[in-house]
Design an enzyme around this catalytic site. Structure first.
Site, PDB file in Angstrom:
ATOM      1  N   GLU A 113       0.865  -1.181   0.000  1.00 28.48           N
ATOM      2  CA  GLU A 113       0.000   0.000   0.000  1.00 28.48           C
ATOM      3  C   GLU A 113       0.905   1.235   0.000  1.00 28.48           C
ATOM      4  OE1 GLU A 113      -3.702  -1.921   2.456  1.00 28.48           O
ATOM      5  OE2 GLU A 113      -2.281  -0.797   3.668  1.00 28.48           O
ATOM      6  N   ASP A 142      -0.368  -0.219  10.648  1.00 30.85           N
ATOM      7  CA  ASP A 142      -0.069  -1.540  11.195  1.00 30.85           C
ATOM      8  C   ASP A 142       1.315  -2.036  10.784  1.00 30.85           C
ATOM      9  OD1 ASP A 142      -2.038  -2.183  12.924  1.00 30.85           O
ATOM     10  OD2 ASP A 142      -3.248  -3.357  11.527  1.00 30.85           O
ATOM     11  N   LYS A 276      -7.366  -6.044  10.660  1.00 35.30           N
ATOM     12  CA  LYS A 276      -8.005  -4.736  10.518  1.00 35.30           C
ATOM     13  C   LYS A 276      -8.980  -4.449  11.660  1.00 35.30           C
ATOM     14  CE  LYS A 276     -10.795  -1.849   7.762  1.00 35.30           C
ATOM     15  NZ  LYS A 276     -11.697  -1.700   6.636  1.00 35.30           N
ATOM     16  N   ASP A 300     -10.489   2.768   3.842  1.00 33.82           N
ATOM     17  CA  ASP A 300      -9.250   2.052   3.561  1.00 33.82           C
ATOM     18  C   ASP A 300      -8.266   3.049   2.961  1.00 33.82           C
ATOM     19  OD1 ASP A 300     -10.493  -0.189   4.404  1.00 33.82           O
ATOM     20  OD2 ASP A 300     -10.735  -1.099   2.425  1.00 33.82           O
ATOM     21  N   ASP A 464     -16.046  -6.590   8.367  1.00 32.47           N
ATOM     22  CA  ASP A 464     -17.093  -5.621   8.036  1.00 32.47           C
ATOM     23  C   ASP A 464     -18.488  -6.239   8.140  1.00 32.47           C
ATOM     24  OD1 ASP A 464     -16.331  -7.232   5.939  1.00 32.47           O
ATOM     25  OD2 ASP A 464     -16.126  -5.640   4.469  1.00 32.47           O
TER      26      ASP A 464
END
Ligand SMILES: O=c1ccn([C@@H]2O[C@H](COP(=O)(O)OP(=O)(O)O[C@H]3O[C@H](CO)[C@@H](O)[C@H](O)[C@H]3O)[C@@H](O)[C@H]2O)c(=O)[nH]1
Ligand SMILES: [Mn+2]
Length: 760
Positions: A113, A142, A276, A300, A464
């Protein structure tokens, strides 16, 4: 929050539009009755069969398909959508009455990412049209990456000029990499001033971009000054909590920047960090002791705010319902930028459109993990009619729920008891860093309700859906909001191996929900989840299970051709019309459905075939994963989807034709797909050779069933990309190892079938 909502004179802030659904319903009923007819026929004609096995297997698969179809019909039966009118908001409430929002951005890996993507998301959120003194942005890292921290510092500096620029010229796209890439450039203003500032801004962004890029190439992004010292010995999975207030809006002025806070929660190999969901719970607690806003937005790291008015749209929902109960959370769609043309991997979720409109008329949108505004008190476990009860919650109970931090408990009481947005005694984040560090510790949650009754729920890689179902299970409703332009845009996985990983995680996580104590049926019986809504949850939870009947059905035609048996009626029988009609009507109906959304025929086909391919590969592995977990043989990991930067980093146009090609790594997930393809090819070849030996037309019919051949060809077409992969070179080719393995297994199956068919 509900200051002036009851005023009956003013026009509504949101409106529910019911969509006429008569024709689709009629078609779906026709398909259902055909499916049932087929089942009845199978039972009636069972005794006339020479081979029982294929017939029974088909009966099993088709029963499942019928069941699934009923779930789908239930989901889509009533269609509605909610429209918002943000321009009316200012007649209702003063900007100073708007509720605070804590914004959470999560990142977990600075390579998969890339920081620059996350930073653009941050910039777009800092620049939204909403009073800045009502906002605080928390970035959870993280990966404990000094690069991310460094990037955030530099980005915040840049934001000090970027945000005023966006607001002054009402810039529409506030993530700079998206704003500056189009050619010709997006010009929101013709004036000379604007042109100059635009150039300056582009230049400054270029500098930021370079700084981050250079920092990314170094082992440590910058000199180890006091701020970075903590990162020096930190390992991503073993380090103390790091919380840094990067920027603070001390005076609370609406035109400055929101607070910006960097968090890397404590990690330690002895403690499970829950991926997450764990990160979200730390964010909830840290923001609780720091700013404690009644609303929280979570995105996100790749989902930048594409519509600067998105917060106002959300407020239309929160202000617009008379009953709080009707709006526990507001979910915005997850859309993707630079999606590949015609969606070759079938992942852009367009086909869920009617599902989403369908559940809007039940308890409302599913929580999708990103782009969602939650009420803090809902996340803290309250039920719709709890407001009064929580006022006198005793301390011991609070301790058990929220943990030992006094600041946390106090903030929780405040969050649970207020229905009003007013934030008394405004604090600044830097005054609560110590309390924040305490609640971000990795052992903080022991003996508390975090992850079980409050916060984001643990136990599924689809945290989620698990969190959303527990909210609906308490009787709350939620809303889906689809403003124009698209509120958030993110990166869809750009390569086939990344798609497989994501699909497997979803299928796994969804089935985990079914196997948890948040099972939809349990929540209907014991909780307040409505029955019809529970059925939709079932539909989604069963994605992984679907892989079993689908793969059986896909090898059935090959089995029949090879063993000279049948699973479909003969072409001479009238019953042949039933499966044929199902196939034709279902395909045309699907095409018509997506055509109405402006989708090309090509894209429809891609969605269709990838639906089959993903089910038989990634979802099948999802299914095995859960079976192994239930047997206690394996543990789940959350594999992060790589966010591709090729499309924007260097301004090169990606070559769509090449990007759409399938690439393969050594992933075992494609093995069942390759086997399915190979057995069907074998069947077709052996069928063909049988054909050569037969002369007249009648005999030809006797050799094998036309239906079976048709199905076999259809399966082969679905796996066309795999077929190309068998002959492809380099990354476009399926690795030899995989081919050998699959080939061996396919051969074994074919031999086994040949030998054993006489017995069934
Ligand atoms: O240990 C972890 C793992 C992931 N993440 C973050 O979770 C987000 C989602 O991860 P991603 O790899 O992008 O998953 P997607 O499949 O794209 O995400 C969808 O599916 C997930 C559940 O499987 C949801 O959590 C997401 O919100 C939803 O967008 C990213 O911001 C990650 O940084 C963490 O913070 N910590
Ligand atoms: Mn993602």
């Amino acid at each position: 929050m509900d200051t002036k909502t009851q005023g009956s004179v003013s026009p509504p802030l949101q409106e529910n539009l019911v969509i006429n659904n008569t024709i689709p319903r009629a078609i779906e009923l026709v398909i259902l009755s055909l499916l049932i007819s087929l089942l009845v026929y199978r039972i009636v004609a069972f005794k006339d069969q020479d081979h029982y096995f294929p017939w029974l297997l088909a009966l099993f698969c088709e029963s499942w398909f019928t069941f699934n179809w009923i779930l789908v019909m239930n989901a889509k039966w009533f269609q509605s959508m909610t429209k918002t009118y943000p321009e009316r908001l200012f007649d209702r409430a003063n900007e100073s009455e708007f509720p605070e929002v804590d914004i959470f951005v999560t990142t977990a890996d600075s390579i998969l990412e890339p920081s620059i993507i996350t930073m653009n998301t941050v910039l777009s959120l800092l620049a939204v049209d909403y009073p800045a003194n009502k906002l605080a942005l928390y970035l959870s890292d993280d990966a404990c990456s000094p690069l991310t921290f460094y990037s955030l510092i530099e980005t915040t500096k840049f934001a000090k000029i970027w945000v005023p620029f966006c607001k002054k010229y009402n810039v529409q796209v506030r993530a700079p990499y998206r704003y500056f890439t189009p050619d010709p450039p997006l010009m929101d203003d013709e004036s000379l001033d604007f042109q100059q500032e635009w150039k300056q801004m582009k230049n400054e962004y270029g500098i930021l971009y370079k700084k981050i890029k250079i920092a990314a190439q170094r082992t440590f992004p910058c000199d180890r000054d006091s701020d970075f010292g903590v990162f020096a010995n930190a390992h991503r999975s073993n380090h103390p909590t790091i919380i840094k207030v990067v920027s603070e809006n001390k005076e609370g002025t609406p035109n400055e920047l929101p607070h910006v806070i960097y968090i890397s929660r404590e990690k330690n190999s002895k403690h499970h960090h829950h991926y997450k969901a764990g990160a979200m719970n730390v964010l909830a607690r840290v923001s609780g002791v720091m700013t404690n806003a009644p609303l929280m937005l979570n995105v996100d790291c790749d989902m930048y705010a594409n519509n600067p008015q998105v917060f106002l749209h959300a407020m239309c929902m929160f202000f617009g319902f008379k009953n709080e109960e009707d709006c526990a959370f507001v979910q915005f769609p997850q859309a993707f930028y630079d999606g590949l043309k015609d969606d070759p991997f079938g992942i852009q979720l367009v086909n869920l459109f009617y599902m989403v409109n369908g559940i809007a008329s039940m308890q409302g949108a599913f929580y999708g993990g990103s782009n969602c505004f939650h009420r803090r008190k809902v996340i803290y476990g309250s039920s719709p009619n709890d407001a009064i009860k929580t006022g006198n919650t005793d301390n011991e109970c609070l301790h058990k729920m929220f943990g030992k931090s006094i600041e946390m408990r106090e903030s929780a009481v405040q969050a649970l008891s207020r229905s009003n947005a007013k934030m008394e005694n405004r604090r600044i984040p830097s005054s609560s860093v110590e309390a924040a560090i305490q609640v971000a510790g990795c052992s903080y949650e022991y003996g508390t309700a975090w992850g079980k009754q409050i916060g984001w729920m643990y136990g599924s890689t689809a945290e989620d859906i698990l969190t959303g179902i527990s909210i609906h299970g308490r009787g709350w409703k939620s809303v889906f909001c689809v403003p124009e332009p698209a509120p958030f845009l993110g990166c869809a996985p750009m390569t086939y191996p990344a798609v497989l990983i994501q699909q497997k995680r979803w299928a796994t996580g969804l089935l985990e929900v079914f196997c948890s104590n948040k099972n939809p049926l349990l929540l209907t019986i014991n909780g307040k989840l409505r029955f019809r809504h529970a059925l939709v949850y079932m539909w989604i939870c069963f994605w992984a299970v679907r892989s079993v009947p689908e793969i059986c059905y896909a090898v059935l035609p090959a089995y029949c051709i090879i063993t000279n048996s049948r699973f479909l009626p003969k072409i001479s029988e009238p019953a042949f019309l039933i499966p044929m009609a199902i196939f034709v009507i279902y395909s045309l109906y699907g095409l018509w459905e997506v055509k109405r959304l402006g989708v090309s025929v090509r894209m429809w086909w891609n969605i269709q075939r990838m639906g089959r391919v993903n089910t038989m590969t990634a979802w099948l592995f999802g299914y095995w994963n859960v079976v192994l977990k239930v047997l206690g043989l394996s543990q789940m990991v959350f594999e992060v989807t790589p966010k591709d930067q090729s499309s924007w980093s260097n301004g090169d146009d990606i070559d769509d034709a090449n990007a759409a090609r399938f690439t393969y790594d050594g992933s075992p997930m494609i093995v069942p797909g390759v086997i399915t393809l190979l057995v069907n090819l074998t069947a077709l070849v052996s069928g063909l050779s049988g054909l050569v030996n037969v002369g007249s037309r009648e005999n030809w019919m006797a050799v094998f069933g036309l239906g079976e051949v048709f199905c076999s060809v259809y399966v082969t077409l679905c796996f066309w990309e795999y077929l190309k992969g068998l002959f492809g070179n380099g990354k476009y080719g399926i690795p030899f190892g995989t081919i050998w393995k699959s080939g061996g297994l396919a051969l074994l199956f074919v031999q086994l079938w040949r030998r054993s068919s006489q017995w069934f």
